[in-house]
Design a protein around this motif. Sequence first.
Motif, mmCIF file in Angstrom:
data_model
loop_
_atom_site.group_PDB
_atom_site.id
_atom_site.type_symbol
_atom_site.label_atom_id
_atom_site.label_comp_id
_atom_site.label_asym_id
_atom_site.label_seq_id
_atom_site.Cartn_x
_atom_site.Cartn_y
_atom_site.Cartn_z
ATOM 1 N N HIS A 406 43.238 38.983 40.711
ATOM 2 C CA HIS A 406 42.417 39.477 40.792
ATOM 3 C C HIS A 406 43.263 40.906 41.219
ATOM 4 C CE1 HIS A 406 39.043 42.588 40.533
ATOM 5 N NE2 HIS A 406 39.257 42.445 42.111
ATOM 6 N N ASN A 407 43.013 41.784 40.439
ATOM 7 C CA ASN A 407 43.807 42.704 40.902
ATOM 8 C C ASN A 407 44.727 42.924 41.587
ATOM 9 O OD1 ASN A 407 43.568 46.291 41.180
ATOM 10 N ND2 ASN A 407 43.472 45.361 43.594
ATOM 11 N N ASP A 411 45.643 43.624 34.402
ATOM 12 C CA ASP A 411 44.846 44.931 33.457
ATOM 13 C C ASP A 411 45.244 45.829 33.416
ATOM 14 O OD1 ASP A 411 42.543 42.847 34.024
ATOM 15 O OD2 ASP A 411 41.454 43.751 34.114
ATOM 16 N N ALA A 476 43.641 38.445 29.539
ATOM 17 C CA ALA A 476 44.316 38.744 30.439
ATOM 18 C C ALA A 476 42.806 38.352 31.968
ATOM 19 C CB ALA A 476 44.664 40.101 30.983
ATOM 20 N N ALA A 479 42.520 33.033 34.973
ATOM 21 C CA ALA A 479 43.198 31.968 34.340
ATOM 22 C C ALA A 479 44.323 30.983 35.503
ATOM 23 C CB ALA A 479 44.212 31.547 33.100
ATOM 24 N N ARG A 520 37.292 47.789 44.299
ATOM 25 C CA ARG A 520 35.906 48.509 44.081
ATOM 26 C C ARG A 520 35.298 46.276 45.458
ATOM 27 N NH1 ARG A 520 36.404 44.865 38.399
ATOM 28 N NH2 ARG A 520 34.051 44.150 39.219
ATOM 29 N N LEU A 522 36.109 43.688 46.087
ATOM 30 C CA LEU A 522 35.054 41.992 46.091
ATOM 31 C C LEU A 522 36.135 40.847 46.866
ATOM 32 C CD1 LEU A 522 35.609 41.627 41.745
ATOM 33 C CD2 LEU A 522 33.508 42.523 43.300
ATOM 34 N N ILE A 531 30.424 36.391 47.892
ATOM 35 C CA ILE A 531 31.303 35.825 46.488
ATOM 36 C C ILE A 531 31.659 34.695 47.111
ATOM 37 C CG2 ILE A 531 32.341 36.388 44.394
ATOM 38 C CD1 ILE A 531 33.073 38.914 45.120
HETATM 39 N N1 LIG Z 1 34.610 33.743 41.988
HETATM 40 C C1 LIG Z 1 35.098 34.203 41.279
HETATM 41 N N2 LIG Z 1 36.775 34.246 41.510
HETATM 42 C C2 LIG Z 1 37.323 34.955 40.408
HETATM 43 N N3 LIG Z 1 36.725 36.368 39.768
HETATM 44 C C3 LIG Z 1 35.679 36.194 39.968
HETATM 45 C C4 LIG Z 1 35.122 35.097 40.984
HETATM 46 N N4 LIG Z 1 33.602 36.052 40.656
HETATM 47 C C5 LIG Z 1 33.547 36.744 40.315
HETATM 48 N N5 LIG Z 1 34.296 37.377 39.449
HETATM 49 C C6 LIG Z 1 35.342 38.572 38.608
HETATM 50 O O1 LIG Z 1 35.339 37.832 37.245
HETATM 51 C C7 LIG Z 1 36.291 38.851 36.326
HETATM 52 C C8 LIG Z 1 36.554 37.473 35.187
HETATM 53 O O2 LIG Z 1 37.355 36.727 35.649
HETATM 54 P P1 LIG Z 1 37.629 35.483 34.772
HETATM 55 O O3 LIG Z 1 36.993 34.724 33.593
HETATM 56 O O4 LIG Z 1 39.637 35.997 34.922
HETATM 57 O O5 LIG Z 1 37.955 34.419 35.851
HETATM 58 S S1 LIG Z 1 38.571 32.799 35.166
HETATM 59 O O6 LIG Z 1 40.013 33.093 34.392
HETATM 60 O O7 LIG Z 1 37.650 32.286 34.840
HETATM 61 O O8 LIG Z 1 39.286 32.195 36.354
HETATM 62 C C9 LIG Z 1 37.578 39.065 37.921
HETATM 63 O O9 LIG Z 1 38.000 40.146 37.285
HETATM 64 P P2 LIG Z 1 39.303 40.141 37.154
HETATM 65 O O10 LIG Z 1 40.207 39.638 37.788
HETATM 66 O O11 LIG Z 1 39.264 41.785 36.873
HETATM 67 O O12 LIG Z 1 39.512 39.786 35.597
HETATM 68 C C10 LIG Z 1 36.573 38.695 38.650
HETATM 69 O O13 LIG Z 1 36.241 40.356 39.276
#
Ligand SMILES: Nc1ncnc2c1ncn2[C@@H]1O[C@H](COP(=O)(O)OS(=O)(=O)O)[C@@H](OP(=O)(O)O)[C@H]1O
Length: 575
Positions: A406-407, A411, A476, A479, A520, A522, A531
């Motif tokens: 994430h980040n 994106d 994106a 995964a 943000r 997170l 979380i």
């Molecule tokens: N537990 C946990 N772990 C990881 N990410 C979390 C979680 N909870 C919420 N989010 C937010 O969900 C956004 C989308 O996640 P993804 O669907 O890309 O994750 S995955 O591929 O299913 O692992 C992802 O955002 P992006 O990274 O911007 O896509 C996170 O901000």
Amino acid sequence: MANTPHGGILKDLVARDEKISAELKEESHSLPGIVLTERQLCDLELITNGGFSPLEGFMNERDYTSVVETLRLADGALFPIPITLDVSRETVERLSMVPGARITLRDPRDDEPLAIFTVEDVYTPDRVKEAINVYGADDPAHPSVSYLRNRVQDLYIGGKVQAIQPPSHFDYVALRYTPSELRSHFKKLSWRKVVAFQTRNPMHRAHRELTVRAARQRQANVLIHPVVGLTKPGDVDHYTRVRVYEAIMAKYPNGMGHLALLPLAMRMAGPREAVWHAIIRKNYGATHFIVGRDHAGPGKNSQGKDFYGPYDAQDLVTQYHDELQIEMVPFQQMTYLPSTDEYQPVDEVPKGVQTLDISGTELRRRLRTGAPIPDWFSYDAVVKVLRESYPPRNKQGFVLLLTGLHNSGKDNIAKALQVTLNQQGGRSVSLLLGETVRQELSSELGFSAEDRHLNAQRIAFVAAELTRAGAAVIAAPIAPHERSREAVKDIVLQSGGAGANFFLVHVATPLAHCEKSDRRGLYAKARRGEIKGFTGVDDVYETPEKADITVDVTKQSISEIVHSILLLLETNALL
Ligand SMILES: Nc1ncnc2c1ncn2[C@@H]1O[C@H](COP(=O)(O)OS(=O)(=O)O)[C@@H](OP(=O)(O)O)[C@H]1O
């Protein structure tokens, strides 16, 4: 006048049973049923329409053994391929398949009852003997031997069928003729001699020239009779081929040719198959039949040698000529003579005269790259059909899977790529950002390993559908698991059509940077425990083992990264 059917009588079981079909259908509802395989469905269609005359059902043990050993049914009639109904032991027991039992045969596509089968016997086939005698070797490099070993069930059941209705078709309905229909057609047009041409490949000018020549020499008409049931794995799909055949029919002299589709499941059995094809064409009313060089050959065996000699098929058909009562026309290899702009049989070209040919491999290369295909080789209308089905790489769809924390910047890279590809034009560009997918497709999913995997599979499904239509897809998600990324790749390559392409981009920005620049907040929430199971904090991110490209926003700017991804696409001839 159409040729006499094999055995003297056309076994059109659909016509024979028409008067009782309503009762048969009623009875079928109360009988135990089996759902046919694709191959059995093709076989049943030809049993019930008379294409396999004199068969009236699936072979019993006596006929099967006799066919495998002698190419003849137990009553002595020539029939070189075993037509059998294989079922599992479990099915035989569950449905009490004893002699006399009646069973409904159902269409695998819509479950419709097609026929009622009366069991004569249940027997165990000798698969090794079947492979050696029918296909020439017990070698799994032969597609039918592999089918026999891996797909065919333990037991065969023999018995006759009563036809309820023919299988329904929704594609090219007007071109599907039963033997009776084709015979009426020949009669209506007063066709006395008909040269049938069997094919499972697209046709080009050489095929047109050779069939026209064969017909002219015999003062006959031409029946283009391509197989649209099951052909060799990897063949051009029948939708594309039929459009090609339709295009080439317009190039025949007025009234000379007719196109009819044959719902046969080929076995690639070379010589035996050629005799079988001749019998089938005879049943469809043809008087002449073109037998190719290496007719219905399966290619190389596991030692890298051809399964059959190039003329084995012609030799076997010649051997049974008197019984077959259909004239064999040996396929004449045609070649193009640029000096006179005409085609001639290879063996009739005078020494020293220049000839031109394009091999199958070269043709596929030209289709793949978009290189020109000359007029002397094919027709514009044919090439147009093939190019639509096999777009050159710069028209093929592709999927870029950007994986990272994430980040990590994935994106921003994805959005910048979308803009750049849109600027180039030529393809529709779809963006599947992690958060969008979560909102639009996966709102009920959480972040367990299973839910993340399911989320990835949904992305793959959508991406495959889009690439099949030629789109560029930029996905994106985080995964984080290798297994999910592999699954996305498999789904895209398997379901994304002939020209699907997949690239894995690892956005490897270090966690510290992702965390520090996370406006943000997170990561901060995850650190505080607000979380749970957050990737990089208290949940794993498995580093990709085989990324096509690895990028990092702390080392390169977004535009440099976009540029390197464009170069990757360029190297793969996709731009
Ligand atoms: N537990 C946990 N772990 C990881 N990410 C979390 C979680 N909870 C919420 N989010 C937010 O969900 C956004 C989308 O996640 P993804 O669907 O890309 O994750 S995955 O591929 O299913 O692992 C992802 O955002 P992006 O990274 O911007 O896509 C996170 O901000």
